[in-house]
Design a protein around this motif. Structure first.
Motif, PDB file in Angstrom:
ATOM      1  N   GLY A  67     -63.912 -71.967  47.101  1.00 35.99           N
ATOM      2  CA  GLY A  67     -64.254 -71.967  45.684  1.00 35.99           C
ATOM      3  C   GLY A  67     -64.036 -70.651  44.976  1.00 35.99           C
ATOM      4  O   GLY A  67     -64.388 -70.511  43.808  1.00 35.99           O
ATOM      5  N   ARG A  68     -63.463 -69.654  45.664  1.00 36.29           N
ATOM      6  CA  ARG A  68     -63.265 -68.341  45.052  1.00 36.29           C
ATOM      7  C   ARG A  68     -61.846 -67.825  45.335  1.00 36.29           C
ATOM      8  O   ARG A  68     -61.281 -68.055  46.401  1.00 36.29           O
ATOM      9  N   LYS A  69     -61.326 -67.089  44.356  1.00 36.13           N
ATOM     10  CA  LYS A  69     -60.017 -66.446  44.505  1.00 36.13           C
ATOM     11  C   LYS A  69     -60.104 -65.046  43.914  1.00 36.13           C
ATOM     12  O   LYS A  69     -60.719 -64.834  42.873  1.00 36.13           O
ATOM     13  N   TYR A  70     -59.468 -64.061  44.597  1.00 35.73           N
ATOM     14  CA  TYR A  70     -59.526 -62.663  44.164  1.00 35.73           C
ATOM     15  C   TYR A  70     -58.099 -62.153  43.954  1.00 35.73           C
ATOM     16  O   TYR A  70     -57.252 -62.294  44.844  1.00 35.73           O
ATOM     17  N   GLU A  71     -57.854 -61.578  42.791  1.00 35.78           N
ATOM     18  CA  GLU A  71     -56.514 -61.055  42.484  1.00 35.78           C
ATOM     19  C   GLU A  71     -56.627 -59.632  41.937  1.00 35.78           C
ATOM     20  O   GLU A  71     -57.372 -59.383  40.980  1.00 35.78           O
ATOM     21  N   VAL A  72     -55.862 -58.719  42.551  1.00 33.20           N
ATOM     22  CA  VAL A  72     -55.865 -57.319  42.122  1.00 33.20           C
ATOM     23  C   VAL A  72     -54.984 -57.163  40.891  1.00 33.20           C
ATOM     24  O   VAL A  72     -53.868 -57.698  40.833  1.00 33.20           O
ATOM     25  N   ASN A  73     -55.467 -56.428  39.916  1.00 37.33           N
ATOM     26  CA  ASN A  73     -54.685 -56.163  38.710  1.00 37.33           C
ATOM     27  C   ASN A  73     -53.569 -55.171  39.002  1.00 37.33           C
ATOM     28  O   ASN A  73     -53.583 -54.459  40.017  1.00 37.33           O
ATOM     29  N   ASP A  74     -52.604 -55.080  38.110  1.00 39.36           N
ATOM     30  CA  ASP A  74     -51.419 -54.237  38.336  1.00 39.36           C
ATOM     31  C   ASP A  74     -51.761 -52.767  38.509  1.00 39.36           C
ATOM     32  O   ASP A  74     -51.056 -52.038  39.217  1.00 39.36           O
ATOM     33  N   ASP A  75     -52.821 -52.297  37.864  1.00 39.25           N
ATOM     34  CA  ASP A  75     -53.165 -50.873  37.966  1.00 39.25           C
ATOM     35  C   ASP A  75     -53.840 -50.517  39.291  1.00 39.25           C
ATOM     36  O   ASP A  75     -54.110 -49.343  39.556  1.00 39.25           O
ATOM     37  N   GLN A  76     -54.105 -51.509  40.141  1.00 40.66           N
ATOM     38  CA  GLN A  76     -54.743 -51.317  41.448  1.00 40.66           C
ATOM     39  C   GLN A  76     -56.148 -50.698  41.342  1.00 40.66           C
ATOM     40  O   GLN A  76     -56.682 -50.194  42.315  1.00 40.66           O
ATOM     41  N   HIS A  85     -61.083 -74.670  41.251  1.00 38.19           N
ATOM     42  CA  HIS A  85     -61.427 -76.090  41.382  1.00 38.19           C
ATOM     43  C   HIS A  85     -60.145 -76.889  41.249  1.00 38.19           C
ATOM     44  O   HIS A  85     -59.530 -76.939  40.187  1.00 38.19           O
ATOM     45  N   GLU A  86     -59.731 -77.475  42.371  1.00 36.91           N
ATOM     46  CA  GLU A  86     -58.457 -78.179  42.455  1.00 36.91           C
ATOM     47  C   GLU A  86     -57.338 -77.213  42.068  1.00 36.91           C
ATOM     48  O   GLU A  86     -57.185 -76.172  42.682  1.00 36.91           O
ATOM     49  N   ASN A  87     -56.554 -77.516  41.026  1.00 36.59           N
ATOM     50  CA  ASN A  87     -55.455 -76.623  40.609  1.00 36.59           C
ATOM     51  C   ASN A  87     -55.837 -75.728  39.438  1.00 36.59           C
ATOM     52  O   ASN A  87     -54.982 -75.075  38.842  1.00 36.59           O
ATOM     53  N   LEU A  88     -57.113 -75.701  39.110  1.00 35.57           N
ATOM     54  CA  LEU A  88     -57.570 -74.929  37.956  1.00 35.57           C
ATOM     55  C   LEU A  88     -58.404 -73.740  38.428  1.00 35.57           C
ATOM     56  O   LEU A  88     -59.315 -73.892  39.241  1.00 35.57           O
ATOM     57  N   SER A  89     -58.052 -72.532  37.914  1.00 36.77           N
ATOM     58  CA  SER A  89     -58.817 -71.322  38.250  1.00 36.77           C
ATOM     59  C   SER A  89     -59.369 -70.700  36.969  1.00 36.77           C
ATOM     60  O   SER A  89     -58.680 -70.640  35.952  1.00 36.77           O
ATOM     61  N   THR A  90     -60.609 -70.232  37.048  1.00 29.43           N
ATOM     62  CA  THR A  90     -61.285 -69.647  35.885  1.00 29.43           C
ATOM     63  C   THR A  90     -61.801 -68.259  36.249  1.00 29.43           C
ATOM     64  O   THR A  90     -62.438 -68.077  37.288  1.00 29.43           O
ATOM     65  N   LEU A  91     -61.503 -67.271  35.377  1.00 25.19           N
ATOM     66  CA  LEU A  91     -61.965 -65.896  35.612  1.00 25.19           C
ATOM     67  C   LEU A  91     -63.476 -65.815  35.417  1.00 25.19           C
ATOM     68  O   LEU A  91     -63.989 -66.131  34.348  1.00 25.19           O
ATOM     69  N   LEU A  92     -64.148 -65.390  36.470  1.00 21.36           N
ATOM     70  CA  LEU A  92     -65.596 -65.245  36.394  1.00 21.36           C
ATOM     71  C   LEU A  92     -66.014 -63.834  36.022  1.00 21.36           C
ATOM     72  O   LEU A  92     -66.898 -63.628  35.196  1.00 21.36           O
ATOM     73  N   GLU A  93     -65.379 -62.861  36.654  1.00 19.22           N
ATOM     74  CA  GLU A  93     -65.715 -61.464  36.375  1.00 19.22           C
ATOM     75  C   GLU A  93     -64.599 -60.546  36.872  1.00 19.22           C
ATOM     76  O   GLU A  93     -63.756 -60.954  37.687  1.00 19.22           O
ATOM     77  N   THR A  94     -64.612 -59.305  36.381  1.00 14.74           N
ATOM     78  CA  THR A  94     -63.673 -58.283  36.837  1.00 14.74           C
ATOM     79  C   THR A  94     -64.459 -57.168  37.498  1.00 14.74           C
ATOM     80  O   THR A  94     -65.411 -56.636  36.915  1.00 14.74           O
ATOM     81  N   LYS A  95     -64.073 -56.823  38.722  1.00 12.93           N
ATOM     82  CA  LYS A  95     -64.758 -55.780  39.475  1.00 12.93           C
ATOM     83  C   LYS A  95     -63.845 -54.581  39.696  1.00 12.93           C
ATOM     84  O   LYS A  95     -62.629 -54.727  39.789  1.00 12.93           O
ATOM     85  N   GLN A  96     -64.471 -53.406  39.770  1.00 12.56           N
ATOM     86  CA  GLN A  96     -63.718 -52.179  40.022  1.00 12.56           C
ATOM     87  C   GLN A  96     -63.513 -51.993  41.522  1.00 12.56           C
ATOM     88  O   GLN A  96     -64.415 -52.249  42.327  1.00 12.56           O
ATOM     89  N   CYS A  97     -62.324 -51.560  41.889  1.00 12.26           N
ATOM     90  CA  CYS A  97     -62.019 -51.298  43.297  1.00 12.26           C
ATOM     91  C   CYS A  97     -62.765 -50.042  43.758  1.00 12.26           C
ATOM     92  O   CYS A  97     -62.889 -49.064  42.995  1.00 12.26           O
ATOM     93  N   THR A  98     -63.242 -50.062  44.967  1.00  9.97           N
ATOM     94  CA  THR A  98     -63.962 -48.912  45.530  1.00  9.97           C
ATOM     95  C   THR A  98     -63.301 -48.356  46.782  1.00  9.97           C
ATOM     96  O   THR A  98     -63.607 -47.244  47.205  1.00  9.97           O
TER      97      THR A  98
END
Length: 567
Positions: A67-76, A85-98
């Motif tokens: 139920g979760r997917k994580y994608e790194v932004n271009d700036d890393q 959910h099925e073929n639909l993904s919804t952005l829940l939040e943006t986290k800073q890399c540590t």
């Protein structure tokens, strides 16, 4: 010769042989000192290098769990958390890399994670050293006019040795930042006093060569730093820092190798010490000291305070010159009486300089010229750092490109003078900035155009080096001896405005590519117009008092123009 004057000390330096072993050795010490001075300011280019990095918080740039997917932004620097959910993904939040992975891991930037949200700390390391330079330019230069060039120079070099060494054991970035600030302060103590020491041991005709030689030392320092950085690229940055610090170990013995400026000693009434150095120089140069001393006694006179009436000037007691007193001194044929009498010491502050109309105008013009020269110089260095290719080669070229303009100065300074050379360099820098900016604006993304624009940019970089070198030579030449180091120091301090503004110019390029070039070109052209008012210093010996500066301003440059017309 009227009153206390060093206007004829050049005759003594000529009798001593300008390029004797003594002067060459003293110049060599200053030349070598500029290497650690360059290291202190520019070492962060390699010790604090920020390499390419990737975010490790999400491996391989993306990960899929229930139920979760994580994608790194271009700036890393951040990654998005998506609900799937099925073929639909919804952005829940943006986290800073540590956590990060680096393609090069031997710098303090990688050790302390100075990327993304902490990248401002890496930039602060360079900003603080510039602030330190501003502080040092004012404080150490003022001290050098009070306690001596040699004292301040050697203490500053020892300070560089200590701070560069302690940096290697820094426990955190904040300790390093504090040391960078201190290093910048000591660095200006070395540079300003070193250039004055070198300038004051040579007569007028050789002064221009000295400035070019000392600035060449800075350029060679950049190239040497590149070589050392390349040799230590495979080890931790602390070893590179220690290697750079060890280049200043000879500072422990420098007090016994370097001599004080004879001009400063004489201006401060210390005739016996000046003669002691003169005797040493004559021995080193294999010149008959008796003949040199005879020239000294004939041309250099220091008036006794006993022979001068005491008056109040701005609430302070000062001794003044009178025709009778001047005649009395001229009648005194023995140097012994001069040494027994208390010598007049004329001290000046920036307030004294700005109260004088002629010096005030020249000073304000030079302050603006310093800001423009420094801003243009560092602004073009920032451009060179974005060139494609190996970072070591690019940085080496940024130092090598300075050599042609500095070599040309050996001819220009004495052939066309300081003033016209200054105008020439600022004009060339402005023209090349305009051409480079126009090419990049009209032909965006065209490789051939980018190469041509880079060529014009490098020529502009070379010209900006020439302009900075020229103001370094011209500034101390127009001030009296007991303000010369302070005058150079205050001008250098004010120039840090240009150094601090230079990084912001690169941000303006994000708005429109032509803006930074247009700004720097306009500022350079204003210097060209203002510099027309300045007097020529190439045909004058270094002044000792404000009165001599006034005489030069009223008559000297007019005589120079008439001589040029006759030629």
């Amino acid at each position: 010769m009227e009153g206390t004057s060093l206007q004829e000390l050049d005759a003594v330096l000529v009798a001593l042989r300008p390029w004797g072993r003594f002067q060459v050795f003293q110049l060599f010490l200053v030349f070598v000192d500029l290497f650690p001075a360059a290291f202190a300011i520019l070492s962060a280019v390699f010790t604090g290098y920020i390499p390419e990095f990737t975010c490790l918080d999400v491996e391989n740039g993306g990960n899929l769990t229930v139920g979760r997917k994580y994608e790194v932004n271009d700036d890393q620097c951040s990654y998005g958390v998506y609900s799937v959910h099925e073929n639909l993904s919804t952005l829940l939040e943006t986290k800073q890399c540590t956590n990060f992975s680096y393609n090069y891991a031997f710098t303090y930037a990688t050790e302390w994670g100075l990327v993304c949200g902490r990248s401002n700390l890496a930039a602060l390391a360079q900003s603080l050293v510039i602030v330190g330079q501003g502080i040092g330019a004012i404080t150490t230069s003022h001290l050098a006019d009070r306690v001596g060039r040699k004292t301040v120079h050697v203490i500053s070099h020892l300070g560089i040795l200590a701070t560069m060494g302690v940096m290697a054991v820094s426990s955190n970035i904040y300790m390093l930042l504090a040391l960078r600030l201190v290093a910048g302060t000591f660095q200006q103590g070395m540079v300003c006093t070193g250039k004055i020491l070198a300038l004051e041991i040579f007569p007028r005709k050789q002064r221009s060569h000295i400035e070019a030689i000392t600035f060449l030392a800075w350029s060679f320092g950049i190239m040497a730093l590149t070589l050392i950085g390349w040799l230590f690229q495979s080890v931790d940055w602390r070893y590179l820092q220690l290697a750079l610090a060890t280049c200043s170990l000879y500072a422990l013995f420098q007090w016994w190798m370097m001599d004080e400026s004879m001009r400063w000693l004489i201006s401060n009434g210390r005739i016996k010490e000046a003669k002691h150095i003169l005797k040493k120089a004559a021995r080193w140069n294999n010149v008959d000291y008796a003949k040199v001393e005879a020239v000294f006694d004939e041309h250099v006179r220091v008036k006794s305070t006993m022979d001068r009436p005491l008056v109040l000037v701005n609430g302070k007691a000062k001794y003044t010159r009178t025709e009778k007193n001047s005649a009395d001194i001229k009648g005194n044929k023995t140097q012994m009486k001069n040494e027994k009498a208390a010598a007049t010491v004329e001290k000046y502050t920036v307030i004294d300089i700005l109260r004088n109309p002629a010096l005030r105008a020249n000073t304000l013009i030079l302050w603006y010229s310093w800001i423009v020269a420094t801003g243009t110089y560092y602004g073009l260095i920032l451009v060179s750092s974005h060139l494609a290719g190996d970072r070591f080669i690019n940085f080496f070229l940024s130092g090598a490109i300075e050599v042609p303009s500095l070599t040309l100065e050996f001819y220009l300074f004495n052939k066309i003078g300081r003033k016209r050379t200054m105008i020439l360099w600022f004009a060339v820098a402005a023209i090349n900035l305009v051409i480079s900016t126009v090419i990049l604006t009209v032909f965006p993304g065209v490789r051939a155009a980018a190469i041509v624009a880079t060529g014009f940019s490098l020529v502009g970089k070379s010209a900006s080096t020439g302009s900075l070198s020229t103001v370094f030579l011209y500034t101390p030449e127009i001030y009296p001896t007991n303000y010369r180091n302070s005058g150079l120091g205050i001008a250098s301090s004010i120039s840090r405005i240009g150094g601090l503004l230079a990084p912001f110019a690169s941000n303006l390029a994000l708005i429109a590519m032509w803006i930074p070039g247009a700004i720097f070109a306009t500022m350079c052209l204003i210097v060209v117009l203002l510099a027309m008012r300045l007097p020529e210093s190439a045909t004058h010996e270094l002044p000792a008092t404000i009165a001599e500066c006034e005489t030069w301003e009223r008559h000297g440059w007019l005589r120079r123009d008439s001589e040029d017309a006759a030629a």
